[in-house]
Design an enzyme around this catalytic site. Structure first.
Site, mmCIF file in Angstrom:
data_model
loop_
_atom_site.group_PDB
_atom_site.id
_atom_site.type_symbol
_atom_site.label_atom_id
_atom_site.label_comp_id
_atom_site.label_asym_id
_atom_site.label_seq_id
_atom_site.Cartn_x
_atom_site.Cartn_y
_atom_site.Cartn_z
ATOM 1 N N LYS A 287 15.784 36.876 -63.808
ATOM 2 C CA LYS A 287 16.171 36.398 -65.137
ATOM 3 C C LYS A 287 16.596 37.594 -65.984
ATOM 4 O O LYS A 287 15.855 38.573 -66.110
ATOM 5 C CB LYS A 287 14.994 35.683 -65.796
ATOM 6 N N ASP A 292 16.450 37.480 -76.590
ATOM 7 C CA ASP A 292 16.157 36.053 -76.712
ATOM 8 C C ASP A 292 15.628 35.746 -78.110
ATOM 9 O O ASP A 292 14.451 35.960 -78.411
ATOM 10 C CB ASP A 292 15.141 35.620 -75.656
ATOM 11 N N LYS A 299 12.865 31.466 -82.537
ATOM 12 C CA LYS A 299 11.506 32.000 -82.487
ATOM 13 C C LYS A 299 11.096 32.508 -83.871
ATOM 14 O O LYS A 299 11.963 32.860 -84.688
ATOM 15 C CB LYS A 299 11.435 33.173 -81.500
ATOM 16 N N ASP A 310 13.365 40.547 -72.300
ATOM 17 C CA ASP A 310 13.397 39.271 -71.587
ATOM 18 C C ASP A 310 14.319 39.323 -70.372
ATOM 19 O O ASP A 310 14.540 38.305 -69.725
ATOM 20 C CB ASP A 310 13.831 38.152 -72.538
ATOM 21 N N ASP A 369 15.057 27.459 -76.374
ATOM 22 C CA ASP A 369 14.183 28.600 -76.103
ATOM 23 C C ASP A 369 13.555 28.526 -74.722
ATOM 24 O O ASP A 369 12.718 29.353 -74.383
ATOM 25 C CB ASP A 369 13.094 28.689 -77.174
ATOM 26 N N GLU A 371 15.323 29.023 -71.900
ATOM 27 C CA GLU A 371 16.651 29.374 -71.402
ATOM 28 C C GLU A 371 16.640 30.137 -70.083
ATOM 29 O O GLU A 371 17.625 30.123 -69.345
ATOM 30 C CB GLU A 371 17.400 30.197 -72.457
ATOM 31 N N ARG A 373 15.043 29.612 -67.303
ATOM 32 C CA ARG A 373 15.173 28.707 -66.158
ATOM 33 C C ARG A 373 16.596 28.178 -66.025
ATOM 34 O O ARG A 373 17.037 27.836 -64.931
ATOM 35 C CB ARG A 373 14.159 27.568 -66.298
#
Length: 525
Positions: A287, A292, A299, A310, A369, A371, A373
């Site tokens: 990933k 993010d 967030k 991230d 949020d 994201e 996956r």
């Protein structure tokens, strides 16, 4: 303004248009400030050497497993008296400076015997020594260990333990860069082990740490690719493919493109292949959300700065393949970085949107949020179809649920079969990159597939760590060996450890390197 009022202006409409278009096109294409926050590299580190005798001017660090001085090491006559007076017993965590007088090199005794009589972790010994001696303005010689493998491990630990990320400190003081010499009878063999294996693994960890520590105005999808390309330049048996946004749209990769559509820094899919052996490859999937914000599902501000990390999964697979390729490992591996920046721009995807993946599967977006996956779904499907791997390992800072369950000592492990999990846990034991297995369960699997209007939904399912794993599993063929690692608990540390200064850990590089070399699932009978 009406047409009539426009007509009354002294300037014609064409002149108004020209007068308001004062920003050059080139300036409009600058993302961010256009000013690099630094033009210097991280400060230099101490080189690692192996010799059978210590340099004459070196500060001596003597490794001791008990209160008895190792044979063959010349120390002041009163050293034994100091050891007895200070009750130094050679236990792990003990250290003792022996007075040497003005102008003489420093002498420090370091205890290494674990309190629970476990095996000595020589890598942590090396890391602890360089951290303890980091301000010593002299060469450092580490004595008391003759075994070649242990000496090489000390060198590896010293390399990781002295890692520095200080390129943005404009007032930094240059640290000492005199060499660290590991001294012992096995020096020649240790040097071969270190230079052929350990130094490349350390390079992989350093790359991952650098990528994660960099701010998001420096590392974004395009620059991530450029940084990894540079690290792999000239390395044999390596090829790099990059899917640009137009390529991914043409391939109907709506999930990874959708995550990045709110940012001017568009998504990329980087596929690095190292062919050190024949046969199908093992796919390492990372990933790579370079920042993010949560997108439209924004967030809170507190702690959001950490979301520059991230992309730790993509950093881990990049570091692992760098290590495998530069050490000429006899393996065939594909490392894939699914890269996007998740921003709440005017073109960002929304909760309620439906996206279509490479294979034609559909996903309902309940939270922008969730994201990571999404980018992995397209990456896995593309890689399985185009590269035909025998197995898939994905690694991601995926869920807060993993953090809540495991704290900051373990990454969460999910595997389809017990023997896959056992292989991963064995690799974790060998590398000290700790894993704890969490459950896959039919109830969690079914919950992912409860969208009323799409094949799956990306959020709103509990427990989050297990449901996140099952979401990713939906895009992996059912007969393919698969391991999922949720590294959200362990991507960085706020306290220094023997091998890890404060900041990015570079977690996963050693683990994936080990799994690529050793994991070979047995076919079902």
């Amino acid at each position: 303004m009406t047409f009539r009022s426009i007509a009354r202006l002294a300037l014609p409409i064409t002149a108004i248009a020209l007068a308001t278009s004062v920003t050059p096109v080139s300036a409009q294409q600058v993302f961010g400030s256009g000013v690099a926050p630094s033009t210097v590299a991280n400060s230099e580190e101490r080189p690692i050497r192996f010799e059978t005798s210590a340099p004459a001017d070196a500060a001596l660090v003597v490794i001791m497993a008990n209160a008895q001085l190792p044979s063959g090491i010349e120390l002041p006559d009163d050293a034994s008296a100091w050891i007895e007076a200070e009750q130094f017993e050679g236990k792990d965590g003990q250290s003792l400076d022996i007075p040497t007088g003005p102008g003489n090199p420093r002498i420090t005794l370091i205890g290494v015997t674990p309190k629970d009589q476990a095996a000595i972790n020589w890598r942590e010994v090396g890391g602890s020594v360089v951290q303890k001696m980091k301000s010593v303005k002299a060469p450092i010689a580490i004595l008391g260990v003759d075994d070649a493998a242990a000496m090489a491990d000390i060198g590896f630990g010293a390399t990781l333990g002295q890692y520095r990320f200080d390129r943005y400190d404009s007032d930094r003081k240059a640290p000492p860069v005199d060499p660290v010499t590991i001294v012992g009878a096995g020096a020649s063999q240790a040097d071969v082990l270190f230079s052929s294996r350990h130094v490349h693994l350390a390079e992989g960890v350093r790359l991952a740490r650098d990528l994660v520590n960099e701010p998001a105005n420096v590392i974004y999808p395009e620059s991530f690719v450029a940084r990894v390309r540079e690290e792999l330049r000239g390395v044999d048996n390596v090829t790099i493919e990059v899917l640009e946004p137009a390529d991914m749209r043409r391939l109907n990769m709506g999930a990874i493109v959708g995550v990045g559509q709110g940012s001017p820094r568009e998504s990329r899919l980087m596929v690095v292949t190292y062919r050190g052996a024949g046969g199908p490859p093992l796919a390492l999937m990372g990933k790579g959300i370079t920042f993010d914000t949560g997108g439209i599902s924004l967030k809170p501000n507190s702690g959001m700065w950490e979301m520059k990390g991230d992309m730790s999964g993509a950093a881990a697979v990049s570091g692992a393949i760098l290590s495998l390729a530069k050490s000429e490992a006899p393996v065939h591996v594909v490392a894939v970085a699914a890269l996007a920046e998740n921003m709440p721009g005017d073109n960002a995807q929304r909760p309620g949107d439906i996206v279509r993946t490479y294979s034609g599967k559909t996903i309902e977006i309940l939270s922008t949020d969730a994201e990571g996956r999404l980018v992995l779904s397209d990456a896995i499907e593309y890689t399985v179809d185009r590269k035909k791997p025998w197995g898939v390992i994905d690694i991601a800072t995926l869920t807060g649920g993993a953090v809540s369950a495991l704290g900051d000592e373990y990454a969460a492990l999910f595997a389809r079969k017990d023997d896959y999990a056992e292989a991963a846990l064995a690799a974790a034991e060998r590398t000290t990159e700790s894993l704890w297995r969490l459950p896959l369960h039919p109830a969690y699997r079914d919950a992912v597939r409860t969208s009323d209007i799409a094949d799956v939904r990306n959020s709103g399912i509990s427990p989050s760590a297990s449901s996140g794993a099952h979401f990713i599993e939906f895009f992996v063929p059912e007969d393919m060996p698969w391991i999922h690692i949720d590294m959200a608990p362990v991507d960085r540390t706020t306290k220094a450890r023997p091998l890890i200064p404060v900041g990015a850990r570079g977690f996963g590089v050693m683990l994936l390197d080990d799994l690529a070399r050793n994991w070979r699932p047995q076919p079902d009978n």
